[in-house]
Enzyme design. Structure first.
Site, PDB file in Angstrom:
ATOM      1  N   HIS A 183      -1.074   0.416 -10.268  1.00 41.86           N
ATOM      2  CA  HIS A 183      -1.735  -0.597  -9.416  1.00 41.86           C
ATOM      3  C   HIS A 183      -2.131  -1.830 -10.237  1.00 41.86           C
ATOM      4  O   HIS A 183      -3.311  -2.199 -10.295  1.00 41.86           O
ATOM      5  CB  HIS A 183      -2.965   0.005  -8.716  1.00 41.86           C
ATOM      6  CG  HIS A 183      -3.342  -0.723  -7.451  1.00 41.86           C
ATOM      7  ND1 HIS A 183      -3.708  -0.073  -6.292  1.00 41.86           N
ATOM      8  CD2 HIS A 183      -3.410  -2.046  -7.162  1.00 41.86           C
ATOM      9  CE1 HIS A 183      -3.990  -0.970  -5.363  1.00 41.86           C
ATOM     10  NE2 HIS A 183      -3.815  -2.185  -5.861  1.00 41.86           N
ATOM     11  N   ARG A 219       0.850  -1.184   0.000  1.00 40.58           N
ATOM     12  CA  ARG A 219       0.000   0.000   0.000  1.00 40.58           C
ATOM     13  C   ARG A 219       0.888   1.237   0.000  1.00 40.58           C
ATOM     14  O   ARG A 219       1.933   1.261   0.654  1.00 40.58           O
ATOM     15  CB  ARG A 219      -0.910   0.017   1.239  1.00 40.58           C
ATOM     16  CG  ARG A 219      -2.100  -0.923   1.162  1.00 40.58           C
ATOM     17  CD  ARG A 219      -3.126  -0.463   0.118  1.00 40.58           C
ATOM     18  NE  ARG A 219      -4.324  -1.291   0.075  1.00 40.58           N
ATOM     19  CZ  ARG A 219      -4.564  -2.238  -0.838  1.00 40.58           C
ATOM     20  NH1 ARG A 219      -3.685  -2.494  -1.781  1.00 40.58           N
ATOM     21  NH2 ARG A 219      -5.701  -2.911  -0.820  1.00 40.58           N
TER      22      ARG A 219
END
Ligand code: NAP
Length: 315
Positions: free
Chosen positions: A278, A230
């Site tokens: 991502h 993250r």
């Protein structure tokens, strides 16, 4: 009495459509209804919600809810938005997700091991220069987070000939693929020997901002960083400073505190940073639906839930 329907809650309308099709196919005996289509009586009856980035107000509008199945592996936003009083949360643990992530870890490890960023830069200046080849057996890869994803990545890296270490919250005995560490001393020991550090940590109160200037100063000089966990685990200014100072060679970043990454971010244009949108481990709707269906069937048959998220630890 007919079984209560399962609520499907997601902010993205396309996600609702896709998931409804796949989940309904995987669970033909269940009725899965998007939140917006639930009647008041159905909302009152719902016991199970399947969620992907849900609006917390919609989850709160289900008074008989018993538990929540997340379609995402990372649940920090769900935990933060639903709070400590949330019903039990089961997150997605899918071997196919772990395989995809391990493949990405190996691919971007090779990218760094084979000096691809440097050769790309050399091409732009027409520079013909052969760099020293580093065999995998001479390189140590340190994995932050040794859970479902980290342990599978370790196996893949180890099979490719790299030496692997892993760092987790709780102490673990070394397995067949990695030397394992925990705690602050364990982190220091792992960073001191890792040529590439791969972050596969969840975002929690403890991991937010973990990769700061102190952390980066403990990394081996010239080492590289891959972040597939993250974004907010990294302090961006500290990373840029370490790259500018030449302490770190390169960073491959797939996750960011704000996504999409802001156009003003220095990461976009920094020569020592590879920005990815991502993509390291996209969810496979088919395999994820089968996993969710299996968990719901087990609950219907036995009343038992798989391991649930610890909302205090945050993962
Ligand atoms: N980029 C992407 O496309 C993508 C896709 C899926 C998931 N993810 C991210 O990957 C994360 C990891 O997924 P997972 O399924 O592997 O989770 P997991 O099975 O829960 O594993 C998490 C690991 O992190 C360790 N950990 C947690 N807090 C720690 C701390 N404070 N200090 C040291 N270690 C700590 C845990 O230690 P213990 O073993 O001691 O509990 C565990 O080993 C997710 O939370 C998500 O954020 C990213």
């Amino acid at each position: 009495m007919p079984q209560a329907p399962i609520a499907l809650i997601a902010r993205n309308p396309n996600a609702v459509l896709n998931w409804q099709t796949k989940l309904s196919a995987a669970m033909p005996n269940e009725t899965i209804i998007a939140f917006a289509a639930l009647s008041q009586a159905q909302k009152a009856a719902v016991e199970i919600a399947i969620v992907a980035d849900p609006d917390p107000a919609e989850v709160a509008a289900l008074p008989n809810l018993q538990w929540i199945h997340s379609l995402w592996a990372g649940v920090e936003r769900l935990v933060a938005e639903l709070g400590a009083a949330a019903k039990p949360i089961v997150r997605l643990v899918d071997p196919e997700l772990a395989r995809t992530m391990a493949e990405a870890v190996l691919a971007w490890t090779y990218y760094l091991q084979r000096d691809m960023p440097a050769y790309r830069a050399q091409q732009t200046t027409l520079e013909w220069r052969q760099r020293t080849y580093r065999p995998p057996s001479t390189m140590t890869i340190g994995i932050l987070g040794y859970g479902a994803l980290g342990s599978r990545a370790a196996e893949r890296l180890n099979q490719a000939g790299f030496t692997v270490c892993g760092w987790s919250r709780s102490p673990k005995a070394a397995d067949a693929h990695a030397q394992l560490y925990s705690g602050d001393d364990g982190l220091t020991a792992m960073l001191a020997q890792s040529d590439i550090v791969v972050c596969l940590l969840p975002l929690t109160v403890e991991t937010r901002g973990l990769i700061n200037s102190t952390f980066l100063a403990e990394m081996k000089r010239g080492a590289s960083l891959i972040n597939f966990g993250r974004g907010a685990v990294i302090v961006p200014e500290a990373l840029i400073a370490a790259l500018e100072a030449g302490r770190l060679s390169h960073a491959v970043l797939d996750v960011f505190a704000t996504e999409p990454l802001e156009t003003a971010s220095p990461f976009w244009t920094h020569p020592s940073v590879t920005v990815l949108p991502h993509i390291s481990a996209p969810t496979n709707f088919d395999t994820a639906s089968v996993i969710v269906a299996g968990n719901i069937k087990a609950y219907r048959d036995t009343g038992a839930l798989p391991k649930t998220v610890d909302v205090v630890k945050g993962y």
